[in-house]
Design an enzyme around this catalytic site. Structure first.
Site, PDB file in Angstrom:
ATOM      1  CG  ASN A  86      -0.897   2.072  27.395  1.00 22.05           C
ATOM      2  OD1 ASN A  86      -0.226   3.080  27.606  1.00 22.05           O
ATOM      3  ND2 ASN A  86      -0.602   0.899  27.939  1.00 22.05           N
ATOM      4  CB  SER A 139       5.952  10.003  24.032  1.00 20.82           C
ATOM      5  OG  SER A 139       7.207  10.373  24.560  1.00 20.82           O
ATOM      6  CE1 TYR A 152       7.276   5.022  22.202  1.00 18.91           C
ATOM      7  CE2 TYR A 152       8.283   7.124  22.788  1.00 18.91           C
ATOM      8  CZ  TYR A 152       7.355   6.128  23.031  1.00 18.91           C
ATOM      9  OH  TYR A 152       6.503   6.249  24.094  1.00 18.91           O
TER      10      TYR A 152
END
Length: 262
Positions: A86, A139, A152
């Protein structure tokens, strides 16, 4: 209550806040032994006091630190049943050309190599016991790249591939690997000073809660609100359990219906 997690040994990285904190709390509630890691040990003070909780300072960019923690877990418990990858870093950018080499190195080191290092550290122990579960937080940006989060987004896409590779190679060893991809979940990024909440207040020129509500409407969150970290944690709990024994190599979106494609 999810069955079959009592006394299982769970390692969670980035457990000091947000989804990681909710996940650690959920596994503790299910009776698991939780090794809650965070780069900032003080972050872990908000976890509930529990005799099955082991808080530890954990830097996913430091291989010696990782190996020491994993070695200590094996010495203490004899197994590692679940890894929740995580720990991540998110830095808003003006666009792709705004990301310098040093930015790429940092993002790769934390958001991909951090996951890889953790997987490499625990997989041999899982292989030896012919069982184990790896859960990776990605994500919605992995599927719908965010132009303000180019590095990201790219690295979260790589996490999908990482999980699929692990699921294909280690399935025969009784090891499963899955991804959970949250989006529009209300974590500290919305409420910290200088965070997204402040930005939305300025953009809409209204109070924070009204601004966040307007934002969810503008981006198309179908359920009409932001998600909660414990709603992501509940899915991770299920995927870690024996009820999900035939699920591997999958990616689960937890985005309130934002992603528009099938």
């Amino acid at each position: 209550m999810i069955q079959g997690l009592d006394s299982k040994v769970i390692i969670i990285t980035g457990a000091g806040s947000g989804i990681g904190l909710s996940t650690a709390t959920a596994f503790l509630s299910a009776g698991a032994r939780v090794i809650a890691g965070d780069i900032n040990l003080s972050q872990l003070l908000s976890l509930p006091v529990n005799d099955k909780l082991v808080p530890c300072e954990f830097d996913v960019c430091n291989l010696d630190n990782i190996n020491e923690v994993v070695k200590n877990v094996i010495e203490r418990y004899g197994s590692i049943d679940v890894l929740v990858n995580n720990a991540a870093s998110v830095q808003p950018r003006k666009g792709f050309l705004d990301v310098k080499d040093e930015d790429w190195h940092t993002t790769i080191d934390i958001n991909l190599l951090g996951y890889i290092r953790m997987a490499r550290a625990v997989l041999p122990y899982m292989q030896s016991r012919k069982r184990g579960v790896l859960l990776h937080i990605a994500s919605e940006a992995a599927l719908m790249p965010n132009m303000n989060l180019p590095d990201y987004s790219i690295l979260k896409s790589a996490v999908l591939s990482l999980s699929k590779v692990i699921s294909r190679e280690f399935g025969k060893d009784g090891i499963r690997s899955n991804v959970v991809s949250p989006a529009f979940v209300r974590t500290a990024v919305y409420d910290k000073s200088g965070g997204l909440g402040d930005e939305l207040e300025r953009k809409y020129k209204i109070g924070r809660e009204e601004a966040i509500q307007r934002y969810t409407e503008d981006v198309g969150v179908a359920v009409g609100r932001l998600g909660k970290p414990d709603e992501v944690a509940s899915l991770l709990l299920f995927l870690a359990s024996d009820a999900a024994a035939f699920i591997t190599g999958a990616n689960y979106l937890v985005d309130g219906g934002v992603t528009p494609f099938i």
